[in-house]
Design an enzyme around this catalytic site. Structure first.
Site, PDB file in Angstrom:
ATOM      1  N   SER A  87       0.812  -1.220   0.000  1.00  0.00           N
ATOM      2  CA  SER A  87       0.000   0.000   0.000  1.00  0.00           C
ATOM      3  C   SER A  87       0.844   1.267   0.000  1.00  0.00           C
ATOM      4  O   SER A  87       0.310   2.360  -0.215  1.00  0.00           O
ATOM      5  CB  SER A  87      -0.942   0.015   1.210  1.00  0.00           C
ATOM      6  OG  SER A  87      -0.202   0.072   2.415  1.00  0.00           O
TER       7      SER A  87
ATOM      8  N   LYS B 110      -6.251   5.162   8.018  1.00  0.00           N
ATOM      9  CA  LYS B 110      -5.068   5.878   7.559  1.00  0.00           C
ATOM     10  C   LYS B 110      -5.335   7.379   7.480  1.00  0.00           C
ATOM     11  O   LYS B 110      -4.522   8.199   7.926  1.00  0.00           O
ATOM     12  CB  LYS B 110      -4.625   5.335   6.203  1.00  0.00           C
ATOM     13  CG  LYS B 110      -4.075   3.917   6.261  1.00  0.00           C
ATOM     14  CD  LYS B 110      -3.739   3.384   4.876  1.00  0.00           C
ATOM     15  CE  LYS B 110      -3.146   1.979   4.956  1.00  0.00           C
ATOM     16  NZ  LYS B 110      -2.834   1.413   3.628  1.00  0.00           N
TER      17      LYS B 110
END
Length: 823
Positions: A669, A712
């Site tokens: 990611s 996040k």
């Protein structure tokens, strides 16, 4: 340039038009399944296919309602099915150590056992009454007197035959004895010595002759005794038949339709007749014990021991006629549905108990106990696969039972130094549907490593962790919430509270178009919201109470998160949120500890120089990079070569590192983040530190979706909020993750106020423009990028590296060659 997402795209609010109620008291309980249509079809298919191996494995994470849905569907199916037969174990008169299994119609085993118990009680009374009656005693006395008279007459004849001789036959306690006589008196040894030798020889001759006649007569006595025993046995049988035949016949008539039962009753009758002496001996022993007790009073311990022995003696002959009801369906409606929570071997296949008596472990068929397979026979058995795999013996026994279609009890292990009686109960035919509940990993492990598993569990039912968020499911979700509240005796929920729970369901699903199927999490949140309502002394649960419950749940477990935030706040962990730096960017990672997950920014840096080492992943070099992270870094090299060096060598050495990272780094990611840092270093273009990035990248520069996008974003938002939001802060996410956004309300409000921004990007070029403020640039008709763009700068830098490398090679070729001097 890409525009930020609107506040409406950051949080999908529940449509209140779908919730046409004031509180959950207005809603009916949810009786039908919620979602999981594929799993429902698989379950229904499995239970209706009556063939070998069509057992079911329900695959899905914990808390997705596997157990409750299986219970609901199988419960309904079991009610529509026929109730299976009862099962008993009875004494095997031919092979006593192999108890016989007896099948009876549902609900008939217990009454039959009671009938046998009554028969036993009747026998306890009838047999002693018969054999202690005057009629029996008179008949027995007649036989004994006849034998005694015959024996007396016989010996009288012998005595008469010896009369007038020098010998006589005497009756002594040890039996008949031949003795010398003179004038009708028995000679003593002294008197015999005084006889002349001729007289002694005459007496001895007559003694030997009489002794021979006596021995010949005695040979007939065993034959007479045998005749007497046979007459007594016949007498006993005749009187026993009078006592028990009508009792047995009544039961045979009652159960005449069951051939196995009538055969068992015939065996009981024959065994009593064949062993009638046991019953007579038991009665006599009891009387003898009672008479012996009159002479001396035993101690309390002796009395207890004597009572135990007497009880065992009285019960032993009749105990083997009892019926051990193993499975009783007298109160079962339809087929049985059994959930086995602790699948140890004895709980699964049953056991044979043992009892210590006088230094030995003894058992009999009455100590056989049923297992879950017996209870579920003819119906359904549900077991947690993880618990079953923790009991290897149970798993092997279950497979053996399913293959053989029989329930076989293994003999118990013997204890050292202890004499043990072992039984081998007759196997019982098995007809059961086994349902295992387990995680996907366990299912695929079994499928790959256990050859029996695919053969015995041919049907799988997949329970997905999410379901579609549509009007029908939202309505059912609300009814499910109402059902959970009532079932757990909680306060009713207002419309807004239900809407908030549904929205939280989307957050847990990580998709604003889906709802979580992890019903356990929603149920827990309802309980915690009920507590908040209780502290406010509110009669109903409101949206605010649900919000407080969510926050409280996080606060109870945020110790590590707070510690990490403190390190950033104090500068121990270096994260910039202002200014611009070349080759430095804020990446985002998700941390999971127990039931809590949260996001945290990490500084990623990149340095580039002339060389031939390619892109160097420092994390991999020190064995801190996982395989997925390494894959992402290798993709960067492919991207650079495909875009900037298709026809020329790529002379570049770049080093990438997660700064202040002391644990393993895995996942791809951050691959787009690393690529942005690499392009920044090559183009010498500073990256805005007020932005953070997440997203993976492929070789064509397309940004791909990642997980944990909400955590996040919120992790970087918290850092920026702590330092003060300026309107320049934000996060770049893959555009394909836009449907996964269900952000906290404070994040949404900040975006609405223009203090924070979420940028959805599709390509690296879109992202680098936002991060640097410099256009990415597109190739012209000659295949070149504009010089004042990121791609143009990168191309120029790589061309410069190439020119330097070729120049170094040219100079190296022109240098004079030195040769070693050979001595």
């Amino acid at each position: 340039m890409t525009s930020p997402l609107s506040p409406e795209q950051l949080y999908s609010a529940c449509d209140l038009d779908f919730l046409s109620f004031k509180t959950t008291d207005d809603l009916q309980d949810l009786s039908e399944p919620l979602g999981q249509e594929q799993a429902i079809e698989a379950i229904k298919f499995c239970i209706n296919v009556d063939s070998y191996g069509y057992n079911l494995f329900c695959i899905g994470p914990e808390g997705t309602g596997k157990s409750s849905l299986v219970r609901q569907i199988l419960g309904k199916a079991s009610e529509e099915r026929k109730t299976p037969d009862d099962w008993c174990y009875v004494y095997n008169f031919e092979t006593p150590y192999k108890p016989a299994a007896l099948r009876m119609p549902a609900g008939k085993a217990r009454p039959f056992a009671k009938d046998i118990d009554k028969l036993i009680e009747d026998l306890r009374v009838a047999l002693p009454a018969v054999f202690e009656g005057e009629k029996y005693k008179a008949a027995l006395k007649h036989i004994e007197d006849s034998f005694r008279d015959q024996k007396t007459q016989y010996f009288d004849d012998i005595q008469k035959h010896t009369t007038g001789k020098n010998v006589s036959v005497l009756r002594m306690p040890v039996g008949l004895v031949v003795a010398p006589t003179r004038d009708g008196e028995v000679l003593s040894p002294e008197a015999f010595e005084k006889l002349t030798e001729e007289e002694q020889q005459e007496v001895l001759a007559e003694l030997n002759s009489a002794q021979e006649e006596l021995e010949n007569a005695v040979r007939d006595i065993p034959k007479w005794e045998k005749e007497q025993r046979e007459q007594i046995k016949k007498l006993n049988e005749e009187f026993a038949d009078i006592a028990i035949k009508h009792l047995i016949d009544d039961l045979k008539k009652k159960y005449r339709r069951n051939k196995d039962v009538t055969a068992f009753l015939r065996a009981i009758y024959k065994d009593i007749i064949d062993n009638i002496a046991l019953f007579i001996a038991t009665t006599g022993d009891d009387a003898s014990a009672a008479d012996a007790g009159d002479d001396e009073q035993p101690s309390a311990e002796e009395d207890q021991l004597m009572s135990l022995i007497a009880k065992q003696k009285s019960e032993t002959p009749l105990r083997r006629y009892k019926v051990n009801v193993l499975v009783d369906h007298s109160e079962t409606k339809g087929a049985p549905l059994v959930f086995l929570e602790h699948p140890i071997l004895t709980n699964l296949i049953g056991r044979v108990d043992r009892q210590q008596q006088f230094g030995a472990l003894v058992t009999d068929f009455n100590m056989i106990k049923a297992g879950a397979l017996h209870d579920a026979n003819g119906g359904f058995l549900v077991i947690e696969a993880k618990d079953l795999m923790n009991q290897p013996a149970s798993w092997e026994s279950l497979k053996r039972a399913l293959r053989s279609k029989k329930i076989t009890m293994d003999p118990p292990a013997t204890d050292g130094g202890m004499t043990t009686t072992i039984l081998e109960p007759e196997a019982i035919p098995l007809d059961v549907k086994v349902v295992l509940l387990g995680e996907p990993d366990l299912y695929y492990t079994l499928a790959e490593n256990d050859p029996d598993f695919p053969e015995l569990f041919k049907v799988e039912a997949n329970f997905f962790p999410v379901m579609d968020k549509n009007e029908a499911n939202i309505t059912k979700y609300a009814r499910l919430i109402a059902t959970q509240a009532r079932r757990n005796h909680l306060r009713p929920l207002e419309q807004g509270a239900v809407a908030r729970l549904i929205e939280h369901g989307s957050r847990l699903a990580e998709d604003n178009q889906k709802l979580t199927a992890h019903i356990a999490s929603i149920s827990d949140l309802i309980r915690e919201a009920n507590y908040c309502a209780m502290t406010d002394k509110s009669a109903v649960i409101t949206r605010g109470h649900v919000d407080r419950a969510i926050v409280s749940k996080i606060k109870r477990a945020d110790r590590i998160q707070e510690r990490m935030a403190e390190q950033i706040r104090r500068g121990s962990v270096m994260i910039d949120t202002e200014g611009a730096v070349v080759g430095q960017i804020n990446g985002l990672a998700v941390f999971e500890y127990g039931q809590i997950s949260f996001g945290k920014p990490s500084r990623i840096t990149c340095l580039t120089r002339l060389g031939s080492g390619g892109v160097l992943d420092i994390e991999r070099e020190v064995d801190l990079g996982g395989p997925l992270h390494t894959k992402g870094v290798l993709i960067l090299s492919s991207f650079l070569a495909a875009r900037f060096a298709k026809n020329t060598p790529l002379y570049l050495t770049a080093s990438l590192v997660f700064e202040q990272s002391y644990g393993e780094v895995d996942g791809d990611s951050a691959s787009s983040t690393e690529l942005y840092a690499l392009l920044s270093s090559l183009a010498n273009a500073p990256i805005r530190q007020s932005l953070a990035v997440t997203g993976s990248v492929n070789q064509f520069g397309q940004i791909q979706a990642i997980g944990g996008v909400n955590e996040k974003i919120e992790g970087f938002f918290d850092v920026c909020k702590m330092r003060g939001l300026t309107g320049k802060h934000g996060v770049l996410i893959p555009k394909t993750n836009a449907d996964n956004l269900m952000l906290r309300q404070d994040v949404v409000e900040a975006c609405k106020a223009g203090l924070f921004n979420i940028y959805p990007v599709e390509t690296v070029d879109e992202g680098i423009e936002i991060l640097t403020g410099v256009p990415a640039g597109e190739r012209d008709e000659n295949g070149n990028y504009p010089a004042d763009t990121i791609n143009g700068r990168v191309q120029a830098q790589l061309n410069k590296y190439l020119a330097h490398a070729l120049e170094y090679k040219r100079q190296a070729n022109m240098a004079p060659q030195t040769r070693p001097i050979v001595a």
